[in-house]
Scaffold this motif. Structure first.
Motif, PDB file in Angstrom:
ATOM      1  N   GLY A 155       0.817  -1.215   0.000  1.00  0.00           N
ATOM      2  CA  GLY A 155       0.000   0.000   0.000  1.00  0.00           C
ATOM      3  C   GLY A 155       0.844   1.256   0.000  1.00  0.00           C
ATOM      4  O   GLY A 155       0.535   2.229  -0.711  1.00  0.00           O
ATOM      5  N   ASP A 156       1.926   1.264   0.772  1.00  0.00           N
ATOM      6  CA  ASP A 156       2.840   2.411   0.787  1.00  0.00           C
ATOM      7  C   ASP A 156       3.498   2.597  -0.573  1.00  0.00           C
ATOM      8  O   ASP A 156       3.660   3.723  -1.045  1.00  0.00           O
ATOM      9  N   SER A 165       0.990   4.090  -2.941  1.00  0.00           N
ATOM     10  CA  SER A 165       0.812   5.511  -2.618  1.00  0.00           C
ATOM     11  C   SER A 165       2.016   6.341  -3.053  1.00  0.00           C
ATOM     12  O   SER A 165       1.857   7.444  -3.580  1.00  0.00           O
ATOM     13  N   SER A 166       3.205   5.815  -2.827  1.00  0.00           N
ATOM     14  CA  SER A 166       4.429   6.551  -3.171  1.00  0.00           C
ATOM     15  C   SER A 166       4.572   6.766  -4.671  1.00  0.00           C
ATOM     16  O   SER A 166       5.077   7.801  -5.101  1.00  0.00           O
ATOM     17  N   ARG A 182       2.049   6.724  -6.906  1.00  0.00           N
ATOM     18  CA  ARG A 182       0.696   6.896  -7.400  1.00  0.00           C
ATOM     19  C   ARG A 182       0.670   7.542  -8.791  1.00  0.00           C
ATOM     20  O   ARG A 182       0.062   7.011  -9.719  1.00  0.00           O
ATOM     21  N   ARG A 186      -8.009   6.167 -10.491  1.00  0.00           N
ATOM     22  CA  ARG A 186      -8.000   5.598  -9.143  1.00  0.00           C
ATOM     23  C   ARG A 186      -7.230   4.283  -9.144  1.00  0.00           C
ATOM     24  O   ARG A 186      -7.465   3.427  -9.985  1.00  0.00           O
ATOM     25  N   SER A 223      -6.409   0.314  -3.218  1.00  0.00           N
ATOM     26  CA  SER A 223      -5.668   0.419  -1.961  1.00  0.00           C
ATOM     27  C   SER A 223      -5.081  -0.950  -1.617  1.00  0.00           C
ATOM     28  O   SER A 223      -5.393  -1.953  -2.262  1.00  0.00           O
TER      29      SER A 223
END
Length: 115
Positions: A48-49, A52-53, A55, A68, A71
């Protein structure tokens, strides 16, 4: 969604999830999981990190609907229900790995635990 080979590799997998409430397709979730693991991430929070990093580059690369990305919990839920044999077949075809009949990989507990 863009036509990237890793997405095509998982396109034939049956999606066992209910249709109601699905935002992300299974091939995208599996592609992100596979790339995150290949990048050295261990565990769903790390995945997940990583998502996000990266993205913006991942959105540019995969061009998901509505920009989108799933997650870590969405990726986790998708993996809980996927047939691992089918996933491994798709993965071996993607990486062009042909295991020999009866071939096994010897691992001990420390290797599996990562210590």
């Amino acid at each position: 969604m863009s036509e990237i080979e890793i997405i095509k590799a998982f396109a034939g997998l049956k999606d066992p999830r209910r249709r109601a409430g699905q935002r992300h397709n299974l091939p995208l979730s599996l592609a992100l999981f596979t790339l995150a693991i290949a990048a050295g991430n261990k565990g769903f929070l790390a995945i997940g990190d990583w998502i996000s990093s990266y993205r913006e580059p991942l959105i540019d690369l995969f061009q998901p609907p509505k920009n989108r990305l799933p997650s870590y919990s969405t990726v986790r839920r998708a993996l809980l229900h996927v047939d691992y044999e089918d996933y491994s077949v798709c993965l071996s075809k993607f990486f062009n790995v042909q295991p020999n009949t009866g071939e096994t990989v010897g691992l001990d507990g420390k290797v599996l635990k990562g210590s």
